[in-house]
Design a protein around this motif. Sequence first.
Motif, PDB file in Angstrom:
ATOM      1  N   GLU A 299      -4.812   4.195   1.668  1.00  0.00           N
ATOM      2  CA  GLU A 299      -5.607   3.681   2.817  1.00  0.00           C
ATOM      3  C   GLU A 299      -7.166   3.368   2.502  1.00  0.00           C
ATOM      4  OE1 GLU A 299      -4.937   6.726   5.599  1.00  0.00           O
ATOM      5  OE2 GLU A 299      -2.871   6.034   6.051  1.00  0.00           O
ATOM      6  N   GLN A 300      -7.682   2.352   2.923  1.00  0.00           N
ATOM      7  CA  GLN A 300      -9.103   2.037   2.607  1.00  0.00           C
ATOM      8  C   GLN A 300      -9.391   1.989   1.031  1.00  0.00           C
ATOM      9  OE1 GLN A 300     -11.203   4.755   5.398  1.00  0.00           O
ATOM     10  NE2 GLN A 300     -10.781   3.221   7.007  1.00  0.00           N
TER      11      GLN A 300
ATOM     12  N   ARG B 273      -8.168   4.068  -1.233  1.00  0.00           N
ATOM     13  CA  ARG B 273      -7.647   5.266  -1.668  1.00  0.00           C
ATOM     14  C   ARG B 273      -6.195   5.632  -1.792  1.00  0.00           C
ATOM     15  NH1 ARG B 273     -11.648   8.750  -3.274  1.00  0.00           N
ATOM     16  NH2 ARG B 273     -13.739   8.364  -2.392  1.00  0.00           N
TER      17      ARG B 273
ATOM     18  N   ASP C 132       0.728  -1.146   0.165  1.00  0.00           N
ATOM     19  CA  ASP C 132      -0.039  -0.146   0.080  1.00  0.00           C
ATOM     20  C   ASP C 132       0.988   1.143  -0.048  1.00  0.00           C
ATOM     21  OD1 ASP C 132      -2.569  -1.230  -0.012  1.00  0.00           O
ATOM     22  OD2 ASP C 132      -2.266  -1.576   2.164  1.00  0.00           O
TER      23      ASP C 132
END
Length: 131
Positions: free
Chosen positions: A119-120, A122, A91
């Motif tokens: 994150e999540q 995005r 990520d």
Amino acid sequence: MSRTRTGAACPCGGGASLAACCGRYLDHFDSTPAPDAERLMRSRYTAFVLGRAGYLLATWHASRRPGSLDPDEGAKWLGLEVRSHRATAEDRAEVEFVARWRVGGRAVRLHERSRFVREQGRWYYVDGDLL
């Protein structure tokens, strides 16, 4: 309603129209996030060109996001060259680029290796090193 010009070429230099390239991320940030760090970087360049400070702030990681941003309306953006992009972890990614613009008759060149985090689902710009 879209805020991009449908037939205009995308400022990021991706070769597609603004609407088909970065415009979809700028106009629909809530539902259409950039799918990878390079496209987020390109869309952020496009946001600078178009004076879209809201998008720039929304895509800046909260740990480094400034309280406000006032893009220079007198800047004439000349181009973007993406030199490399690579994942540094699942990520995390880096994008090396050169952005050029002219302001007050003076040429400016920014060569940066930017860091991004997902994150999540995005991607967000974190920070960068000048090269």
